[in-house]
Scaffold this motif. Structure first.
Motif, PDB file in Angstrom:
ATOM      1  N   ASP A   1      40.363  45.653  36.825  1.00  0.00           N
ATOM      2  CA  ASP A   1      41.306  44.544  36.639  1.00  0.00           C
ATOM      3  C   ASP A   1      41.823  44.058  37.984  1.00  0.00           C
TER       4      ASP A   1
ATOM      5  N   SER B   1      44.525  31.525  33.419  1.00  0.00           N
ATOM      6  CA  SER B   1      43.554  32.538  33.002  1.00  0.00           C
ATOM      7  C   SER B   1      42.508  31.986  32.054  1.00  0.00           C
ATOM      8  N   ASP B   2      42.827  30.876  31.354  1.00  0.00           N
ATOM      9  CA  ASP B   2      41.877  30.303  30.397  1.00  0.00           C
ATOM     10  C   ASP B   2      42.099  28.793  30.340  1.00  0.00           C
ATOM     11  N   HIS B   3      41.313  28.049  31.112  1.00  0.00           N
ATOM     12  CA  HIS B   3      41.488  26.595  31.191  1.00  0.00           C
ATOM     13  C   HIS B   3      41.334  25.920  29.839  1.00  0.00           C
TER      14      HIS B   3
ATOM     15  N   ARG C   1      39.253  42.032  39.753  1.00  0.00           N
ATOM     16  CA  ARG C   1      39.029  40.770  39.017  1.00  0.00           C
ATOM     17  C   ARG C   1      40.140  39.774  39.340  1.00  0.00           C
ATOM     18  N   TRP C   2      41.382  40.238  39.335  1.00  0.00           N
ATOM     19  CA  TRP C   2      42.498  39.356  39.674  1.00  0.00           C
ATOM     20  C   TRP C   2      42.404  38.882  41.123  1.00  0.00           C
TER      21      TRP C   2
ATOM     22  N   ARG D   1      39.897  36.205  41.418  1.00  0.00           N
ATOM     23  CA  ARG D   1      40.400  34.973  40.795  1.00  0.00           C
ATOM     24  C   ARG D   1      41.309  34.233  41.762  1.00  0.00           C
TER      25      ARG D   1
ATOM     26  N   THR E   1      52.203  34.476  38.117  1.00  0.00           N
ATOM     27  CA  THR E   1      52.375  33.406  37.132  1.00  0.00           C
ATOM     28  C   THR E   1      51.181  32.464  37.147  1.00  0.00           C
ATOM     29  N   THR E   2      50.699  32.134  38.331  1.00  0.00           N
ATOM     30  CA  THR E   2      49.528  31.266  38.438  1.00  0.00           C
ATOM     31  C   THR E   2      48.310  31.926  37.804  1.00  0.00           C
ATOM     32  N   LEU E   3      48.144  33.225  38.051  1.00  0.00           N
ATOM     33  CA  LEU E   3      47.035  33.965  37.435  1.00  0.00           C
ATOM     34  C   LEU E   3      47.096  33.881  35.915  1.00  0.00           C
ATOM     35  N   TRP E   4      48.296  34.045  35.389  1.00  0.00           N
ATOM     36  CA  TRP E   4      48.457  34.028  33.931  1.00  0.00           C
ATOM     37  C   TRP E   4      48.229  32.623  33.372  1.00  0.00           C
TER      38      TRP E   4
ATOM     39  N   CYS F   1      47.916  39.098  45.497  1.00  0.00           N
ATOM     40  CA  CYS F   1      48.009  38.734  44.075  1.00  0.00           C
ATOM     41  C   CYS F   1      49.446  38.807  43.584  1.00  0.00           C
TER      42      CYS F   1
END
Length: 286
Positions: free
Chosen positions: A155, A191-193, A158-159, A162, A185-188, A180
Motif C-alpha cells: 500500500d 483515488s477513482d476518477h 502504491r500511494w 500515485r 486528502t488528494t490521494l483519497w 505522501c
C-alpha cells in the motif's frame, strides 16, 4: 633454509641455490596473487548472492496478497536482514543513478533497475534516516510513502507512486522529495476518477439544463462557499466578484439544488466531488 642445507650436503653452486631461491619466491608470489584473487571473487559472489536474495525478499514483501510471515522470515534470515515491524517505501522517478545504492544504509532494500524503482526503509522514518535518503537521492525525484506495518508495504509504495504521478500531472507541486503524508486528502479524493465523475454528475444534475458558462460560474461559487463556509463578502474576494453577485448565485443554487444543500449527506457528497474536480483542473463532470 632447506635449500641451503641440501646445497651444502651436495656441494651445489651458489648460482644454482640463488636460482632456486628466485624461483621459490616467484612461486610464493603467484600463490599469494591467486589466493587474493580467489578471496575477492568469493566476497564478490557472496555480496552478489545477498543482493539477489534481498531483491527477492523485497518482491515477496510487496506481494499481493501478503505472504505468510514465516515464508518472508525464512528468506529474511537467508539474506541476513532483520524483519522490521514498520517500514517506509520510497518511489523513485527513473532513471536512477548507479551511485544511489552505495549511498544507502546497509539495511535499506532497493530495486533500482526496473521501470518503477523503489526503496524499503526499515523502521520508523527518523531524522537520520530522512537525511540519509536526501543525501542518497540527491538529484533524483522521489516520493516518500507512509510509514506502515510491514504487511502494508505494498500500500505504501502504491500511494507513493500515485503521488509521483500527481506530480507529473501538475496536481501536486514538484519538489526533490515529496511526502505522501502531506497529500492524503488528494490521494483519497483522486483515488477513482470515474467514481468522482459519477458522484459529481449525480449531485450536480439539477444544474444540467443551464448554459455552460452560467453553470460553471455557479459550480465554482458553490465549491468556494461549501468548502470555506465563508460569508458572501469573503467568497466574493476569493472569486474576484462583488458580494451581491455571490448572494445572487447562492440564491440560484438554492433554487436549483433545493434540499441538497441542507441535507448533510448530499452536502458532504457535493463538497467531495467539487474538491476532487477542482484538483483535477475542471469544475464540472465531463
Amino acid at each position: 633454509r632447506r635449500a641451503k642445507t641440501v646445497g651444502r650436503q651436495h656441494n651445489l653452486s651458489p648460482t644454482l641455490i640463488l636460482s632456486f631461491a628466485d624461483a621459490l619466491f616467484a612461486y610464493v608470489e603467484e600463490l599469494e596473487a591467486v589466493t587474493r584473487e580467489g578471496y575477492a571473487e568469493v566476497r564478490e559472489r557472496a555480496a552478489s548472492e545477498v543482493s539477489a536474495l534481498r531483491r527477492r525478499l523485497l518482491h515477496l514483501i510487496l506481494a499481493a496478497p501478503p505472504l505468510p510471515r514465516t515464508t518472508v522470515a525464512e528468506l529474511s534470515e537467508a539474506a541476513a536482514w532483520e524483519l522490521p515491524r514498520r517500514c517506509t517505501l520510497v518511489a523513485l522517478r527513473p532513471p536512477v543513478a548507479d551511485r544511489i545504492q552505495a549511498a544507502l544504509d546497509e539495511d535499506v532494500l532497493a530495486d533500482l533497475d526496473i521501470p518503477q524503482p523503489h526503496l524499503l526503509v526499515p523502521g520508523d522514518l527518523t531524522p537520520q534516516r530522512l537525511a540519509m535518503i536526501r543525501r542518497a537521492l540527491s538529484g533524483t525525484r522521489a516520493v516518500l510513502g507512509l510509514t506502515v506495518p510491514l504487511t502494508q508495504a505494498a500500500d505504501s509504495v502504491r500511494w507513493a507512486r500515485r503521488v509521483l504521478q500527481f506530480v507529473d500531472d501538475g496536481v501536486v507541486p514538484d519538489a526533490p522529495l515529496v511526502a505522501c503524508e502531506d497529500h492524503l486528502t488528494t490521494l483519497w479524493l483522486l483515488s477513482d476518477h470515474a467514481l468522482v465523475d459519477h458522484l459529481a454528475a449525480r449531485e450536480l444534475a439539477p444544474l444540467d439544463g443551464l448554459p455552460p458558462s452560467r453553470r460553471d460560474r455557479l459550480i465554482e461559487t458553490l465549491r468556494v462557499h461549501i468548502s470555506t463556509r465563508a460569508p458572501a463578502e469573503q467568497v466574493g474576494e476569493m472569486l474576484g466578484v462583488h458580494a451581491q453577485t455571490v448572494r445572487y448565485r447562492l440564491r440560484n443554487l438554492d433554487a436549483h439544488l433545493g434540499d441538497r444543500l441542507a441535507d448533510p449527506e448530499h452536502r458532504f457528497a457535493l463538497e467531495v466531488a467539487l474538491r476532487a474536480l477542482h484538483l483535477r483542473g475542471h469544475d464540472g463532470p465531463p
